[in-house]
Design a protein around this motif. Structure first.
Motif, mmCIF file in Angstrom:
data_model
loop_
_atom_site.group_PDB
_atom_site.id
_atom_site.type_symbol
_atom_site.label_atom_id
_atom_site.label_comp_id
_atom_site.label_asym_id
_atom_site.label_seq_id
_atom_site.Cartn_x
_atom_site.Cartn_y
_atom_site.Cartn_z
ATOM 1 N N PRO A 7 -9.059 13.705 -30.096
ATOM 2 C CA PRO A 7 -8.116 13.216 -29.734
ATOM 3 C C PRO A 7 -7.953 11.817 -29.333
ATOM 4 C CG PRO A 7 -9.068 15.267 -29.048
ATOM 5 C CD PRO A 7 -9.754 14.639 -29.924
ATOM 6 N N LEU A 8 -6.619 11.133 -29.333
ATOM 7 C CA LEU A 8 -6.820 10.344 -28.450
ATOM 8 C C LEU A 8 -4.999 9.784 -28.431
ATOM 9 C CD1 LEU A 8 -9.958 7.499 -29.782
ATOM 10 C CD2 LEU A 8 -9.858 8.091 -27.756
ATOM 11 N N GLU A 9 -5.261 8.807 -27.186
ATOM 12 C CA GLU A 9 -3.141 8.322 -27.000
ATOM 13 C C GLU A 9 -3.745 7.221 -26.402
ATOM 14 O OE1 GLU A 9 0.032 10.875 -25.568
ATOM 15 O OE2 GLU A 9 -0.291 9.481 -23.869
ATOM 16 N N ILE A 10 -2.879 6.602 -26.631
ATOM 17 C CA ILE A 10 -3.344 4.903 -26.444
ATOM 18 C C ILE A 10 -1.772 4.595 -25.700
ATOM 19 C CG2 ILE A 10 -3.823 2.634 -26.260
ATOM 20 C CD1 ILE A 10 -6.042 3.156 -28.103
ATOM 21 N N MET A 11 -1.667 4.590 -24.428
ATOM 22 C CA MET A 11 -0.136 3.675 -24.461
ATOM 23 C C MET A 11 0.177 2.171 -23.670
ATOM 24 S SD MET A 11 1.853 3.138 -21.446
ATOM 25 C CE MET A 11 1.265 3.317 -20.248
ATOM 26 N N ILE A 12 1.296 1.114 -23.816
ATOM 27 C CA ILE A 12 1.366 -0.035 -23.362
ATOM 28 C C ILE A 12 2.319 -0.232 -23.146
ATOM 29 C CG2 ILE A 12 0.844 -2.542 -23.605
ATOM 30 C CD1 ILE A 12 -1.003 -1.495 -26.294
ATOM 31 N N PRO A 13 2.698 -0.126 -21.947
ATOM 32 C CA PRO A 13 4.108 0.362 -21.107
ATOM 33 C C PRO A 13 5.355 -0.950 -21.588
ATOM 34 C CG PRO A 13 3.015 -0.628 -19.629
ATOM 35 C CD PRO A 13 1.679 -0.516 -20.765
ATOM 36 N N ASP A 48 4.678 -0.368 -38.890
ATOM 37 C CA ASP A 48 4.492 -0.285 -40.359
ATOM 38 C C ASP A 48 3.292 -0.556 -40.262
ATOM 39 O OD1 ASP A 48 6.289 0.357 -41.297
ATOM 40 O OD2 ASP A 48 7.241 -1.723 -41.022
ATOM 41 N N LEU A 49 2.376 -1.002 -38.947
ATOM 42 C CA LEU A 49 0.957 -1.627 -38.699
ATOM 43 C C LEU A 49 0.149 -0.594 -37.884
ATOM 44 C CD1 LEU A 49 1.640 -5.030 -36.848
ATOM 45 C CD2 LEU A 49 1.564 -4.462 -39.198
ATOM 46 N N PHE A 50 0.223 0.262 -37.499
ATOM 47 C CA PHE A 50 -0.419 1.395 -37.020
ATOM 48 C C PHE A 50 -0.242 2.813 -37.864
ATOM 49 C CE2 PHE A 50 0.055 -0.961 -32.895
ATOM 50 C CZ PHE A 50 -1.541 -1.088 -32.779
ATOM 51 N N GLU A 51 1.179 3.107 -38.693
ATOM 52 C CA GLU A 51 0.668 4.711 -39.173
ATOM 53 C C GLU A 51 -0.093 4.288 -40.454
ATOM 54 O OE1 GLU A 51 5.228 5.211 -39.831
ATOM 55 O OE2 GLU A 51 5.229 5.553 -38.255
ATOM 56 N N PRO A 52 -0.205 3.327 -40.700
ATOM 57 C CA PRO A 52 -1.713 3.691 -42.406
ATOM 58 C C PRO A 52 -2.780 3.768 -41.951
ATOM 59 C CG PRO A 52 0.007 1.551 -42.753
ATOM 60 C CD PRO A 52 0.364 2.356 -41.280
ATOM 61 N N LEU A 53 -3.195 3.096 -40.166
ATOM 62 C CA LEU A 53 -4.406 3.400 -40.156
ATOM 63 C C LEU A 53 -5.363 4.891 -39.652
ATOM 64 C CD1 LEU A 53 -4.973 -0.102 -38.296
ATOM 65 C CD2 LEU A 53 -5.293 1.082 -40.578
ATOM 66 N N GLY A 54 -3.518 6.161 -39.450
ATOM 67 C CA GLY A 54 -3.976 7.062 -38.898
ATOM 68 C C GLY A 54 -3.185 7.660 -37.542
ATOM 69 N N TRP A 55 -2.455 7.177 -37.160
ATOM 70 C CA TRP A 55 -2.188 6.826 -36.122
ATOM 71 C C TRP A 55 -0.326 7.916 -35.757
ATOM 72 C CZ3 TRP A 55 -4.094 6.492 -31.626
ATOM 73 C CH2 TRP A 55 -5.615 5.439 -31.620
ATOM 74 N N GLU A 56 0.043 8.074 -34.959
ATOM 75 C CA GLU A 56 1.438 8.375 -34.646
ATOM 76 C C GLU A 56 2.531 8.260 -34.234
ATOM 77 O OE1 GLU A 56 3.894 12.238 -32.309
ATOM 78 O OE2 GLU A 56 2.009 12.537 -33.376
ATOM 79 N N VAL A 57 2.678 6.894 -33.912
ATOM 80 C CA VAL A 57 3.854 6.413 -33.356
ATOM 81 C C VAL A 57 5.007 6.101 -32.226
ATOM 82 C CG1 VAL A 57 4.519 3.661 -33.820
ATOM 83 C CG2 VAL A 57 2.011 4.042 -34.979
ATOM 84 N N LEU A 96 0.833 5.746 -28.714
ATOM 85 C CA LEU A 96 0.041 5.726 -30.311
ATOM 86 C C LEU A 96 -0.675 6.571 -30.275
ATOM 87 C CD1 LEU A 96 -2.004 2.475 -31.126
ATOM 88 C CD2 LEU A 96 0.640 2.810 -31.959
ATOM 89 N N ARG A 97 -0.383 7.910 -30.549
ATOM 90 C CA ARG A 97 -1.190 9.132 -31.180
ATOM 91 C C ARG A 97 -2.263 9.468 -32.386
ATOM 92 N NH1 ARG A 97 3.390 10.569 -28.810
ATOM 93 N NH2 ARG A 97 4.091 10.316 -26.890
ATOM 94 N N GLY A 98 -3.378 9.854 -32.067
ATOM 95 C CA GLY A 98 -4.027 10.067 -33.204
ATOM 96 C C GLY A 98 -5.883 10.647 -33.061
ATOM 97 N N THR A 99 -6.392 10.954 -34.191
ATOM 98 C CA THR A 99 -7.250 11.548 -33.639
ATOM 99 C C THR A 99 -8.714 10.555 -34.315
ATOM 100 O OG1 THR A 99 -6.916 14.325 -34.022
ATOM 101 C CG2 THR A 99 -8.775 13.497 -34.032
ATOM 102 N N LEU A 100 -9.304 9.256 -33.906
ATOM 103 C CA LEU A 100 -10.171 8.493 -34.331
ATOM 104 C C LEU A 100 -11.034 7.999 -33.847
ATOM 105 C CD1 LEU A 100 -6.842 7.466 -34.795
ATOM 106 C CD2 LEU A 100 -7.529 6.135 -35.707
ATOM 107 N N ARG A 101 -12.214 7.480 -34.294
ATOM 108 C CA ARG A 101 -13.291 7.490 -33.543
ATOM 109 C C ARG A 101 -13.071 6.463 -32.787
ATOM 110 N NH1 ARG A 101 -16.113 3.602 -36.454
ATOM 111 N NH2 ARG A 101 -18.310 3.522 -34.522
#
Length: 501
Positions: A152-158, A171-180, A204-209
């Motif tokens: 489980p990861l969360e990435i934040m850019i203010p 459109d860019l991040f959701e196909p990669l498995g992210w909740e945007v 960005l929230r998701g479960t990824l490597r």
């Protein structure tokens, strides 16, 4: 690195008090921020994956300032790593001059007065690559299993420029498995009537490597900004292909990503698209066959759609008396295997743009152990089907099996010219999905195509219009053959055209 048995604890002090190595704002400096948070337990293992000890603040010199890695929080249940980029506007301009001559006064002012020191952009992407390069490769000797595991990861850019609107981030991040969550930043909170800026706060929230997550951000930051702070050279193609391995080739916005990442340089974009075609080793018929097999009923149940398609192609070649044939877009060699079993075919050539696919075909066909007489019948060639190629002339048959739908519509005329105008075989056999039949596939979402790399899928009328136009333009007659169960309402799952000259 932390020892394996170190108990997790709050080390927020490392993020707040960085001592003599910490950021120290000067008159020309500003800071850009990115945070990565995980709740995998023990969460402090994030330090192993990033190769950065949570107990210490660390500094990395950049040509345009400094980058710091700090941990605002690090406990067994939650760990946050922050990459703080301190940009010196003066250093940034000095580094960008590159000996190109003196700037005009307006440009000179623009070099200093811009958003680079404040908003995430290619500057932050460069810092990610330099500071987290080992993590981006998925390398971690201390925790190899964790490095290979989706967590489980969360990435934040203010603050992130998003030219194309907040929806582009999805459109860019959701196909990669992210909740945007891309929230537009207002021009001025005190004056809401002024509206929103082109900046967003991105979460960005998701479960990824972790390696995949960092590569996604590394590539897509400058894509959202649609700008780079440095000259884009041919080595940027290598960076894009390397960071995009495993996801970019099949991304629905692949073309936009490639153009923007390479600063709209046409020659580099074309080079990257060819490279991405090589790394996209997904079988074109994978989803198509799975859907057909899952929904099949009746006497055709025992034979997959892929087998029916290959059999139909071979029957057409036999009917037309073809002896020397090109398999154009041969992929990993599934059809070549069938063609080699047909004794009437004396010369068989497999052509594909991807070296990787050709290597797979060689392994599938056991080329290194093939009897000499059989080996003499087969040739594998690397080449693009949208360019004329003298090596493909002189054959009496050619096959385009499930190929045209993988080509951008704007390139179809070039394909027709190369195959029908230049190579000009006596017989061309072409198959492609019938989009009308997609409603019969229970596992296929409404409106979805059968493969993520398909650029389009034709109805029977659209197929007849295109093939009829090509036949008329290049002096061929064309007939149509259904492949698979011919549904009275929506037609067969695969449509086949046989061109004869």
């Amino acid at each position: 690195m932390l020892p394996v048995d170190r108990p997790g604890g709050d080390v927020g002090a490392a993020g707040a008090d960085m001592g003599s190595n910490g950021p120290s704002s000067g008159p020309h400096t500003a800071r850009v921020l990115l945070t990565v948070t995980t709740t995998v337990e023990p969460a402090t293992d994030l330090g192993f994956l990033l190769h950065k000890n949570p107990a210490h603040a660390q500094v990395f010199e950049q040509s345009f300032g400094r980058a710091y890695v700090v941990y605002p929080a690090a406990s067994a249940s939650q760990c946050t790593a922050a990459l703080v980029l301190e940009v010196d506007a003066v250093d940034l301009v000095r580094g960008a001059r590159g000996g190109r001559g003196r700037a005009t006064p307006d440009v000179a002012v623009g070099q200093y007065v811009n958003d680079r020191p404040y908003a995430a952009s290619s500057l932050l992407a460069v810092a990610i690559g330099r500071v987290f390069g080992t993590a981006m490769r998925g390398t971690c000797k201390q925790r190899p299993e964790l490095a290979a595991t989706a967590i489980p990861l969360e990435i934040m850019i203010p603050a992130l420029p998003c030219r194309g609107g907040a929806s582009l981030a999805g459109d860019l991040f959701e196909p990669l498995g992210w909740e945007v969550d891309a929230t537009p930043v207002p021009l001025d909170p005190a004056f809401p009537d002024w509206g929103d800026s082109h900046y967003v706060r991105l979460v960005l929230r998701g479960t990824l490597r972790l390696a995949d997550a960092l590569n996604h951000v590394y590539v897509l930051l400058p894509v959202l900004d649609d700008a780079k702070h440095y000259w884009v050279a041919p080595d940027e193609v290598d960076k894009l292909v390397r960071a995009g391995a495993g996801w970019l080739a099949a991304h629905p916005k692949r073309d936009l990503i490639t153009r923007r990442y390479l600063a709209h340089r046409r020659e580099l974009t074309a080079m990257a698209m060819a490279r991405l075609a090589e790394v996209d080793d997904t079988e074109p018929e994978a989803l198509d066959n799975a859907s057909a097999a899952a929904d099949a009923t009746g006497p055709h149940l025992a034979v997959s759609l892929a087998e029916q398609r290959r059999a139909a192609v071979l029957d057409a070649l036999r009917d037309e008396g073809v002896t020397r044939v090109l398999d154009l877009g041969c992929g990993s060699g599934a059809l070549l295997q069938v063609l080699l079993r047909e004794p009437s075919l004396t010369d068989i050539v497999g052509v594909d743009v991807s070296h990787r696919c050709l290597d797979q075909a060689a392994r599938r066909l056991k080329l290194d152990r093939m009897p000499e007489r059989q080996r003499a019948r087969l040739t594998l060639l690397q080449g693009s089907l949208t360019y004329r190629d003298a090596r493909l002339r002189g054959y009496d048959g050619a096959v385009l099996m499930e190929v045209v739908e993988h080509i951008d519509p704007s390139r179809l005329d070039a394909l027709a010219d190369a195959v029908f105008g230049d190579a000009r075989p006596r017989v061309v056999v072409m198959t492609t999905p019938n989009v009308e039949h997609n409603v019969r596939f229970a596992g296929l979402p409404a409106g979805a195509m059968r493969h993520p790399d398909h650029r389009f899928e034709w109805s029977r009328e659209e197929f007849a219009t295109w093939t009829g136009g090509v036949a008329s333009a290049y002096g061929y007659a064309v007939r149509y053959v259904p492949v698979g169960p011919d549904d009275p309402e929506v037609g067969p799952p695969t449509q086949m055209a046989v061109f004869t000259r």
